[in-house]
Write an enzyme that holds these catalytic residues in place. Sequence first.
Site, short mmCIF file in Angstrom:
data_model
loop_
_atom_site.label_atom_id
_atom_site.label_comp_id
_atom_site.label_asym_id
_atom_site.label_seq_id
_atom_site.Cartn_x
_atom_site.Cartn_y
_atom_site.Cartn_z
CB ALA A 1 45.41 46.41 46.71
CE1 TYR A 2 46.30 38.29 43.95
CE2 TYR A 2 46.73 37.43 46.14
CZ TYR A 2 46.50 37.22 44.80
OH TYR A 2 46.45 35.94 44.31
CB ALA A 3 43.78 40.36 50.71
CB SER B 1 41.28 42.01 43.99
OG SER B 1 42.32 41.04 44.07
#
Length: 240
Positions: A148-150, A152
Amino acid sequence: MRVALVTGGSGGIGSAVAERLAADGMAVAVHYAGRKAAADEVVGRIEDAGGKAIAVGGDVADEAAMAAAFDAVEEAFGGVDVVVNTAGIMLLSPLVDLNLDDLDRMHRTNIRGTFVVSQQAARRIRGGGAIINFSTSVTRLAFPTYAAYAASKGAVEAMTLVLAREMRGRDVTVNAVAPGPTATPLFLEGKDQATIDRLAAQSPLERLGTPEDVAETVAFLAGPARWVNGQVIYTNGGMA
């Protein structure tokens, strides 16, 4: 005097960026969301070293708050030449288990926040300026739990490359910095020494990055690198 606004300037990488740009002779606005005391400490260190700085607050995803922050910088220093978007949050989980509220939180800060600040920057930044967004080397490294972080940050890269082309004729560069594992409190939290050592060993330079390493790249893009535009600079010691 050139003027820089650093979002997330109270944090590990953000504070190093703010202090480095001040050392290069820029007046710096140190932005914070909830950590005013930390931002004030960064301002104090810059002033103690002979530089000029102010602290400005606000939610990066709130258009009115960011317009007010830019207003404050322009009122204090006369304009804005460099905008650095270090503000971001990282919530880790395997994709299958991720709480979707965490996905929404990262979307709001990392994607919408970068978009809102970039929008204000595109409207206000002076000729000869630089917009510098923050991605992550995990978009290439593909570490488990970072989906999810990547994702974003992949969105940040996309908007960065498009904005660089939309700023045609303005003499403004738009780039993104994509750090690898960097020894900040945010990164080190919750990791045991074996995990930290394993990540450090992945770089050919055999260490974690430091906030100052990342600030060096930002200073390059903010100052002399006028022919680097529409790029993602992977600042990770050769890890990817």
